[in-house]
Design a protein around this motif. Structure first.
Motif, PDB file in Angstrom:
ATOM      1  N   MET A 165      54.486  37.275  45.983  1.00  0.00           N
ATOM      2  CA  MET A 165      55.358  36.262  45.402  1.00  0.00           C
ATOM      3  C   MET A 165      55.859  35.269  46.429  1.00  0.00           C
ATOM      4  N   ASP A 196      63.305  35.521  41.982  1.00  0.00           N
ATOM      5  CA  ASP A 196      64.151  35.727  43.164  1.00  0.00           C
ATOM      6  C   ASP A 196      65.320  36.642  42.841  1.00  0.00           C
ATOM      7  N   LEU A 221      54.919  30.641  37.315  1.00  0.00           N
ATOM      8  CA  LEU A 221      55.708  30.984  38.507  1.00  0.00           C
ATOM      9  C   LEU A 221      56.741  29.907  38.808  1.00  0.00           C
ATOM     10  N   ILE A 222      56.382  28.643  38.581  1.00  0.00           N
ATOM     11  CA  ILE A 222      57.344  27.569  38.830  1.00  0.00           C
ATOM     12  C   ILE A 222      58.526  27.682  37.874  1.00  0.00           C
ATOM     13  N   ASN A 230      50.426  29.275  37.873  1.00  0.00           N
ATOM     14  CA  ASN A 230      51.272  28.452  38.732  1.00  0.00           C
ATOM     15  C   ASN A 230      52.444  27.882  37.952  1.00  0.00           C
ATOM     16  N   ASN A 284      59.681  30.354  36.402  1.00  0.00           N
ATOM     17  CA  ASN A 284      60.447  31.601  36.538  1.00  0.00           C
ATOM     18  C   ASN A 284      60.703  31.973  37.996  1.00  0.00           C
ATOM     19  N   SER A 285      60.617  31.004  38.891  1.00  0.00           N
ATOM     20  CA  SER A 285      60.825  31.330  40.310  1.00  0.00           C
ATOM     21  C   SER A 285      62.238  31.831  40.574  1.00  0.00           C
ATOM     22  N   SER A 286      63.225  31.175  39.953  1.00  0.00           N
ATOM     23  CA  SER A 286      64.610  31.609  40.169  1.00  0.00           C
ATOM     24  C   SER A 286      64.839  33.011  39.609  1.00  0.00           C
TER      25      SER A 286
END
Length: 355
Positions: free
Chosen positions: A102, A203, A195-196, A192, A198-200
């Protein structure tokens, strides 16, 4: 204490709690003593403040600060905040590693032995190093062996495909490869975008997972005690006299059965008694027998009521005028004649007047 003073104290306390909470969220400790080391990297590969600092996988600190070298304005300098109890040799390396697929980063401090007098002091610079994601899973020198094996296998494959029977297979294989690459490109684009978006969340998920693992490690002693207690209870159950307990339980069941039989017999007797009483009441209600006459004859009831009233008046008059009924002479003295009382309950009785 004035109202303004209370408000000022409350504001100071709230500000202190805010600072402590922020320090805790970014991974900095307020109470423990720390030491700081500086590392120069060519490329930090999106390393961020508060990323963990590890020694053999165990977190001993966090990244405190990242800035560019003011001399050239291109070299990143990373400030590592490490526990004061960790003794770091001067020749230790601060390796920039990847935490997973990740994209999480961390600093791994690597050194061979324990230092005594040649330990690095706070504000010293450590040697920089980096390791790719593949390097985290494959040891040093193993990549070359894998590459050689791949080259040998590829050479054999191309020799086979270069023959007459392999041209058609190559053409079909190329077409299938093109389709596969197209599908892979679409899947990569979708992944991609996912992931963009749900990136927060990812984390936060990683942060929560680290917190859960930390809590489990802190509760290791309690979990061990619970397991010990379970083993002790199992040993007591194993050593207890189960046969004796079951025999006592069976005896208790037999006694309870006898008591229930006695209770059933008593209930049957009570049922028979209630049946007799019920028959008696039915006879009384139907008018048969003396009890029915007493219950159903209103004249008899009135006579009994009048007799009771007269008996009450007689007893009361006897208490108030005993001379009226008993004539006693002491030493030959003549008894006085009875004189009626003004308030004679007998004279006031309507029943006696009627008679």
């Amino acid at each position: 204490m004035s109202k303004e003073t209370r408000i000022a104290i409350l504001a100071i306390v709230a500000f202190a709690i805010l600072i402590i909470g922020y320090k805790f969220i970014i991974g900095k400790s307020i109470l423990s003593q720390r030491q700081y080391f500086y590392v120069k990297y060519k490329d930090i590969d999106q390393l961020q403040v508060s990323n963990p600092v590890l020694v053999n996988g165990f977190q001993v600190g966090a990244v405190n600060k990242i800035y560019l070298d003011p001399i050239d304005n291109t070299t990143p300098i990373v400030v590592l905040e490490v526990d004061k109890e960790i003794k770091v040799p001067k020749d230790a390396q601060a390796i920039l590693i990847s935490m997973g697929f990740m994209g999480g980063k961390a600093i791994a401090i690597q050194f061979k032995g324990r230092c005594t007098d040649d330990c690095a002091q706070t504000n010293d610079y450590l040697q920089a190093g980096s390791k790719s994601l593949l390097g985290n899973f494959v040891g040093e020198g193993e990549i070359e062996n894998y590459v050689d094996k791949i080259k040998s296998s590829a050479s054999d494959l191309f020799d086979t495909l270069a023959g007459p029977s392999g041209k058609k297979e190559i053409k079909q294989g190329v077409q299938n490869l093109e389709k596969t690459l197209e599908n892979l490109a679409q899947s990569t684009t979708t992944l991609n975008n996912l992931l963009i978006r749900n990136s927060s969340k990812l984390d936060r998920l990683v942060t929560n997972l680290e917190s859960v693992i930390g809590n489990i490690q802190k509760s290791n002693a309690e979990i061990t005690n619970i397991l010990k207690n379970v083993d002790a209870v199992a040993a007591q159950v194993k050593t207890s006299d189960v046969a004796k307990t079951m025999s006592e339980f069976n005896t208790t069941l037999k006694e309870s059965k006898k008591a229930i039989e006695i209770l059933q017999t008593s209930l049957k007797s009570a049922d028979a008694t209630l049946g007799s009483v019920n028959n008696l009441i039915k006879k009384a209600e139907s008018g048969n027998g003396s009890a029915a006459k007493i219950l159903n004859d209103p004249i008899l009831y009135q006579n009994l009521s009048n007799t009771s009233k007269q008996l009450e008046l007689l007893l009361q008059d006897f208490r108030l005028n005993p001379k009226r009924y008993v004539n006693v002479s002491v030493f030959g003295k003549k008894q006085k004649d009875y004189m009626p009382v003004d308030e004679d309950p007998v004279s006031k009785s309507d029943t006696l007047k009627k008679r």
